[in-house]
Motif scaffolding. Structure first.
Motif, PDB file in Angstrom:
ATOM      1  N   GLU A  64      55.726  46.671  35.364  1.00 14.41           N
ATOM      2  CA  GLU A  64      54.810  46.674  36.510  1.00 14.41           C
ATOM      3  C   GLU A  64      53.928  47.893  36.320  1.00 14.41           C
ATOM      4  N   THR A  65      52.637  47.708  36.335  1.00 14.12           N
ATOM      5  CA  THR A  65      51.744  48.875  36.287  1.00 14.12           C
ATOM      6  C   THR A  65      50.995  48.936  37.621  1.00 14.12           C
ATOM      7  N   PRO A  66      50.363  50.083  37.941  1.00 14.67           N
ATOM      8  CA  PRO A  66      49.664  50.172  39.234  1.00 14.67           C
ATOM      9  C   PRO A  66      48.526  49.160  39.355  1.00 14.67           C
ATOM     10  N   VAL A  67      48.175  48.783  40.599  1.00 10.38           N
ATOM     11  CA  VAL A  67      47.085  47.809  40.757  1.00 10.38           C
ATOM     12  C   VAL A  67      45.735  48.436  40.460  1.00 10.38           C
ATOM     13  N   MET A  68      45.680  49.781  40.400  1.00  9.37           N
ATOM     14  CA  MET A  68      44.398  50.353  39.968  1.00  9.37           C
ATOM     15  C   MET A  68      44.598  51.380  38.871  1.00  9.37           C
ATOM     16  N   GLU A  69      43.532  51.581  38.114  1.00 13.79           N
ATOM     17  CA  GLU A  69      43.568  52.485  36.961  1.00 13.79           C
ATOM     18  C   GLU A  69      42.274  53.291  36.975  1.00 13.79           C
ATOM     19  N   ASN A  70      42.281  54.375  36.213  1.00 15.71           N
ATOM     20  CA  ASN A  70      41.030  55.067  35.923  1.00 15.71           C
ATOM     21  C   ASN A  70      40.044  54.021  35.385  1.00 15.71           C
ATOM     22  N   ILE A  71      38.842  54.031  35.893  1.00 11.97           N
ATOM     23  CA  ILE A  71      37.885  52.960  35.541  1.00 11.97           C
ATOM     24  C   ILE A  71      37.665  52.850  34.029  1.00 11.97           C
ATOM     25  N   LYS A  72      37.840  53.986  33.327  1.00 14.34           N
ATOM     26  CA  LYS A  72      37.571  53.963  31.871  1.00 14.34           C
ATOM     27  C   LYS A  72      38.570  53.102  31.110  1.00 14.34           C
ATOM     28  N   VAL A  73      39.760  52.919  31.683  1.00 14.82           N
ATOM     29  CA  VAL A  73      40.740  52.040  31.025  1.00 14.82           C
ATOM     30  C   VAL A  73      40.104  50.655  30.830  1.00 14.82           C
ATOM     31  N   PHE A  74      39.286  50.243  31.799  1.00 17.47           N
ATOM     32  CA  PHE A  74      38.665  48.915  31.691  1.00 17.47           C
ATOM     33  C   PHE A  74      37.297  48.960  31.005  1.00 17.47           C
ATOM     34  N   THR A  75      36.495  49.998  31.304  1.00 19.15           N
ATOM     35  CA  THR A  75      35.171  50.013  30.661  1.00 19.15           C
ATOM     36  C   THR A  75      35.338  50.152  29.150  1.00 19.15           C
ATOM     37  N   ARG A  76      36.290  50.987  28.729  1.00 24.46           N
ATOM     38  CA  ARG A  76      36.513  51.127  27.280  1.00 24.46           C
ATOM     39  C   ARG A  76      37.319  49.970  26.725  1.00 24.46           C
ATOM     40  N   GLY A  77      38.358  49.603  27.456  1.00 19.97           N
ATOM     41  CA  GLY A  77      39.290  48.602  26.937  1.00 19.97           C
ATOM     42  C   GLY A  77      38.710  47.204  26.964  1.00 19.97           C
ATOM     43  N   VAL A  78      38.317  46.742  28.151  1.00 18.43           N
ATOM     44  CA  VAL A  78      37.828  45.368  28.283  1.00 18.43           C
ATOM     45  C   VAL A  78      36.407  45.255  27.715  1.00 18.43           C
ATOM     46  N   GLY A  79      35.608  46.330  27.889  1.00 15.71           N
ATOM     47  CA  GLY A  79      34.251  46.343  27.336  1.00 15.71           C
ATOM     48  C   GLY A  79      33.206  46.452  28.418  1.00 15.71           C
ATOM     49  N   GLU A  80      32.269  47.402  28.215  1.00 13.22           N
ATOM     50  CA  GLU A  80      31.263  47.689  29.227  1.00 13.22           C
ATOM     51  C   GLU A  80      30.339  46.494  29.499  1.00 13.22           C
ATOM     52  N   HIS A  81      30.108  45.687  28.445  1.00 12.02           N
ATOM     53  CA  HIS A  81      29.121  44.613  28.593  1.00 12.02           C
ATOM     54  C   HIS A  81      29.753  43.249  28.822  1.00 12.02           C
ATOM     55  N   THR A  82      31.004  43.246  29.270  1.00  7.93           N
ATOM     56  CA  THR A  82      31.634  41.969  29.598  1.00  7.93           C
ATOM     57  C   THR A  82      31.337  41.651  31.064  1.00  7.93           C
ATOM     58  N   ASP A  83      31.376  40.359  31.422  1.00 13.47           N
ATOM     59  CA  ASP A  83      31.125  39.975  32.821  1.00 13.47           C
ATOM     60  C   ASP A  83      32.135  40.651  33.739  1.00 13.47           C
ATOM     61  N   ILE A  84      33.376  40.702  33.272  1.00 13.35           N
ATOM     62  CA  ILE A  84      34.440  41.253  34.120  1.00 13.35           C
ATOM     63  C   ILE A  84      34.109  42.681  34.541  1.00 13.35           C
ATOM     64  N   VAL A  85      33.673  43.498  33.600  1.00 17.35           N
ATOM     65  CA  VAL A  85      33.402  44.897  33.926  1.00 17.35           C
ATOM     66  C   VAL A  85      32.023  45.050  34.571  1.00 17.35           C
ATOM     67  N   GLU A  86      31.051  44.327  34.028  1.00 17.19           N
ATOM     68  CA  GLU A  86      29.680  44.517  34.495  1.00 17.19           C
ATOM     69  C   GLU A  86      29.470  43.967  35.898  1.00 17.19           C
ATOM     70  N   LYS A  87      30.061  42.774  36.151  1.00 23.24           N
ATOM     71  CA  LYS A  87      29.724  42.106  37.420  1.00 23.24           C
ATOM     72  C   LYS A  87      30.890  41.978  38.388  1.00 23.24           C
ATOM     73  N   GLU A  88      32.142  41.991  37.873  1.00 25.39           N
ATOM     74  CA  GLU A  88      33.223  41.505  38.727  1.00 25.39           C
ATOM     75  C   GLU A  88      34.235  42.557  39.149  1.00 25.39           C
ATOM     76  N   MET A  89      34.055  43.797  38.719  1.00 27.91           N
ATOM     77  CA  MET A  89      35.131  44.753  38.970  1.00 27.91           C
ATOM     78  C   MET A  89      34.987  45.427  40.339  1.00 27.91           C
ATOM     79  N   TYR A  90      36.089  45.537  41.045  1.00 23.19           N
ATOM     80  CA  TYR A  90      36.130  46.309  42.295  1.00 23.19           C
ATOM     81  C   TYR A  90      36.345  47.765  41.890  1.00 23.19           C
ATOM     82  N   SER A  91      35.298  48.585  41.984  1.00 24.17           N
ATOM     83  CA  SER A  91      35.499  49.979  41.583  1.00 24.17           C
ATOM     84  C   SER A  91      35.024  50.901  42.703  1.00 24.17           C
TER      85      SER A  91
END
Ligand code: AMP
Length: 419
Positions: free
Chosen positions: A42-69
């Motif tokens: 089980e990991t926390p429901v939120m993370e430092n935003i960079k975990v996703f911008t770096r990991g998932v990718g800055e130019h993906t729909d998920i990060v660019e349009k869909e993330m609750y930050s």
């Protein structure tokens, strides 16, 4: 009653029949995953935003349009997790899990958040069940994850499944392919949608994913023709393992998945016959992710399935979830009887004999209705008179026969009857 509040748009309460499906999926998934040697995380429901911008990718729909930050009161920039893999990779690095015997195999069942337009099968808070195998490179590990998920669906009753599969190559074959792809799309620029015109600059692979640019992508070069010998070999092995396991697959050269971290084998699960062809889930190899998050190059592979979509598919296939209800019901008819039955209920619980009750009801008729609905085989009835005498009536619901016994004998008697 006035309804002043509703759950947030795209987010749902889960209860009743929906909860029964939910629970069944979780149960089957945990059971199957454990058989294959996966452990829970089980990991926390939120993370430092960079975990996703770096990991998932800055130019993906998920990060660019869909993330609750948002910024926390302390000024940290955080995001609600839109997916599970990046957080688990962060955890792997943080806890030095690479020092343990590899691979590390995790399973999870958790909620995720994406600011998407709510529609059937698409929500803003949704649940996934997922697997990650980190720290060892072998095509058999990709095949194993596909097999676990396939078996979970089989056990849930979703038999008619197909796995669409592709290879995206490693970073070097992909670089080569992206160049060729860019060239092709530039030639066809006028036929691309507005989003894809932007995509060809930053991430041309994503055009292959586009639902609007079907014609342009059909004439596009195919990645399988650009795989190096090693990547082709690995992909072939995954397919051979699937054949060995009788798991049906279709090659789909347009399948690139929406996230930047994927490499080599990627796949999605579809229930055939599903009207809208929404994917049940997907996954793939992500050998670059741990490195993107600051760790050493680490091979890894994983998959995540949508719980709500799995429920939809179960319902479409008319798969019912049978709830196991206790075979015994306790009914009480006075204050003293209620007090004694509360205690009796505890005795049954301690003896591991599941019983049901309706302590909130006073009328015998209502309690018997409930017992009937549950298909209880025996009902224990305590009225004022029995309570005073420390006795209880056992009613056999099938024959209608009743016996009057001492309350302290009730557990033993019921155990005998249930055998
Ligand atoms: P993805 O990694 O984005 O392909 O997501 C894996 C699976 O999670 C999908 O195939 C869906 O079953 C489920 N999923 C993703 N996004 C949503 C959403 N917004 N609502 C419901 N389920 C979703």
């Amino acid at each position: 009653m006035p309804k002043n509040f509703q759950s947030p748009s795209g987010m749902h309460d889960i209860f009743g029949e929906q909860y029964d499906y939910f629970e069944r999926i979780r149960e089957v998934f945990f059971k199957v995953a454990k058989i294959y040697g996966f452990e829970g995380i089980e990991t926390p429901v939120m993370e430092n935003i960079k975990v996703f911008t770096r990991g998932v990718g800055e130019h993906t729909d998920i990060v660019e349009k869909e993330m609750y930050s948002f910024k926390t009161k302390g000024g940290d920039q955080v995001a609600l997790r839109p997916e599970g893999t990046a957080g688990i990779a962060r955890s792997y690095i943080e806890h030095n899990l690479y020092t343990r015997t590899q691979p590390i195999k995790f399973f999870y069942f958790a909620p995720f958040f994406r600011y998407e337009r709510p529609q059937a099968g698409r929500y803003r808070q949704f649940w996934q069940f997922g697997l990650e195998t980190i720290g060892k490179e072998s095509p058999v590990l990709d095949a194993q994850i596909i097999a676990v998920m396939y078996n979970v669906f089989q056990e849930l009753g979703i038999k008619d499944l197909v796995v669409e599969i592709n290879s995206m190559g490693d970073s070097s074959c992909r670089e080569e392919f992206e160049k060729v792809l860019k060239k092709h799309f530039k030639k066809e620029n006028s036929s691309l949608c507005a989003d894809c015109k932007k995509r060809i600059k930053k991430n041309p692979l994503r055009v292959l994913d586009c639902k609007k640019c079907i014609k342009v992508k059909e004439s596009a070069p195919q990645i399988v023709d650009y795989l190096c010998i090693q990547c082709r070999d690995d992909f072939k092995k995954v397919l051979e393992y699937l054949e060995e396991l009788n798991i049906p697959y279709d090659l789909n050269s347009f399948l690139v998945r929406g996230l930047d971290y994927y490499t080599n084998t990627v796949y999605e699960f579809f229930a055939s016959g599903s009207e809208e062809r929404l994917a049940l889930g997907g996954g793939g190899r992500y050998d670059g992710l741990i490195n993107l998050l600051g760790g050493e190059e680490t091979p890894a592979t994983g998959a995540a399935m949508g719980v709500e979509r799995t429920i939809l598919s179960m319902k479409e296939n008319e798969i019912k979830v049978e709830k196991e209800t206790p075979r015994v019901f306790i009914a009480q008819l006075s204050d003293l009887a209620k007090r004694k039955c509360l205690k009796l209920f505890e005795e049954f619980r301690k003896a591991n004999v599941p019983v049901s009750e309706s302590f909130g009801q006073g009328s015998l008729k209502r309690q018997m209705n409930k017992a009937n609905k549950m298909n209880a085989e025996y009902v224990l009835i305590m009225g004022e008179e029995e309570a005073v005498e420390d006795r209880i009536i056992i009613r056999d619901m099938q024959s209608g026969q009743q016996e009057n016994i001492k309350t302290k004998e009730a557990v033993k008697e019921i155990k005998k009857k249930l055998k």
